[in-house]
Design an enzyme around this catalytic site. Sequence first.
Site, short mmCIF file in Angstrom:
data_model
loop_
_atom_site.label_atom_id
_atom_site.label_comp_id
_atom_site.label_asym_id
_atom_site.label_seq_id
_atom_site.Cartn_x
_atom_site.Cartn_y
_atom_site.Cartn_z
N SER A 13 1.45 -1.43 -0.30
CA SER A 13 0.00 0.24 0.37
C SER A 13 0.86 1.27 0.14
CB SER A 13 -0.61 0.33 1.18
OG SER A 13 -0.52 -0.65 2.03
N ARG A 95 13.11 -8.18 4.36
CA ARG A 95 14.42 -8.88 4.82
C ARG A 95 15.37 -7.67 4.66
NH1 ARG A 95 13.91 -13.58 5.36
NH2 ARG A 95 15.97 -14.14 4.70
N HIS A 113 9.40 2.97 8.15
CA HIS A 113 9.76 2.18 9.51
C HIS A 113 8.30 2.36 10.76
CE1 HIS A 113 10.93 -1.14 12.86
NE2 HIS A 113 10.47 0.36 13.97
N THR A 145 21.00 2.70 6.69
CA THR A 145 22.35 2.50 6.40
C THR A 145 22.77 1.09 7.07
OG1 THR A 145 22.35 3.33 8.93
CG2 THR A 145 22.74 4.40 7.74
N ASP A 149 17.25 -0.12 10.79
CA ASP A 149 16.13 0.63 11.23
C ASP A 149 17.13 1.74 12.12
OD1 ASP A 149 14.30 -0.19 10.15
OD2 ASP A 149 13.58 -1.71 11.90
N THR A 176 -2.04 5.16 7.25
CA THR A 176 -3.03 5.76 6.89
C THR A 176 -2.24 7.35 6.95
OG1 THR A 176 -4.59 4.96 7.37
CG2 THR A 176 -4.81 7.48 7.41
N GLU A 178 1.35 7.03 7.16
CA GLU A 178 2.59 6.48 6.12
C GLU A 178 2.76 6.82 4.80
OE1 GLU A 178 4.06 2.26 6.50
OE2 GLU A 178 3.62 2.35 8.26
#
Length: 194
Positions: A13, A95, A113, A145, A149, A176, A178
Amino acid sequence: MKNIVILISGSGSNMAAIVRRAQQENWEARLGARVAAVISNKADAKGLVFAKEQGISTAVLDHKAFPSREAFDAALTQDIDRHAPALVVLAGFMRILTPGFVQHYAGRLLNIHPSLLPAFPGLHTHERAIEAGCKFAGATVHEVTAELDHGPILAQAVVPVLPDDTPDVLAARVLTQEHRIYPQAVVDFLKRPA
Ligand code: NHR
Ligand code: GAR
């Protein structure tokens, strides 16, 4: 043309929000940019259907078909570099990437994230935020990096955690937001002076 390659693992999404924003704002004409490809490590990722409908090049690279993370990342790099991307966007990509991969795309690799970093890196962020009694949660767009995170933060959005929230309900509220901040962070990246 600045090519954007988006990596997904699931519903896609956030990818779709970026693609829609690119269409609505005519990024090709206004920013000289386009979503060139969507690549998934899962063949059944729902986002692939949407990408194909939009006429975007798609590829599937199953991590389970490779003997090591290094081998998977090497093949993934080949698939991505076919498109000579100016930007690689992780959008629900599940991954962990090797230091070599991250180095190769240094400065042009973004992730979203689902927590207010530096709180709750890693997985199961909504469950952990509720468990910790957080009153606010959110999402963070950051540069990727080698340390998971932990890259420089580019954008954040905050939502309340409500008394009866389950992880799924909180996840939907965060998602929403994001869809608002990730396309904007991509625009901001594309507008950076070269
Ligand atoms: N890679 C690096 N080097 N650095 C980051 O910051 C990364 C990354 C790869 C993905 C997204 C991230 C998130 O936003 C991301 C950031 C997957 C896992 C994970 O543990 C953790 C964080 C993120 C993505 N993945 C398991 C693994 O063994 C597999 C889990 C699964 O398949 O469901 O790779 O949260
Ligand atoms: C999003 O909430 C994203 O932040 C999160 O997964 C969801 C993907 O949704 N990412 C991670 O948890 C990365 N480990 P989408 O596929 O619909 O964009």
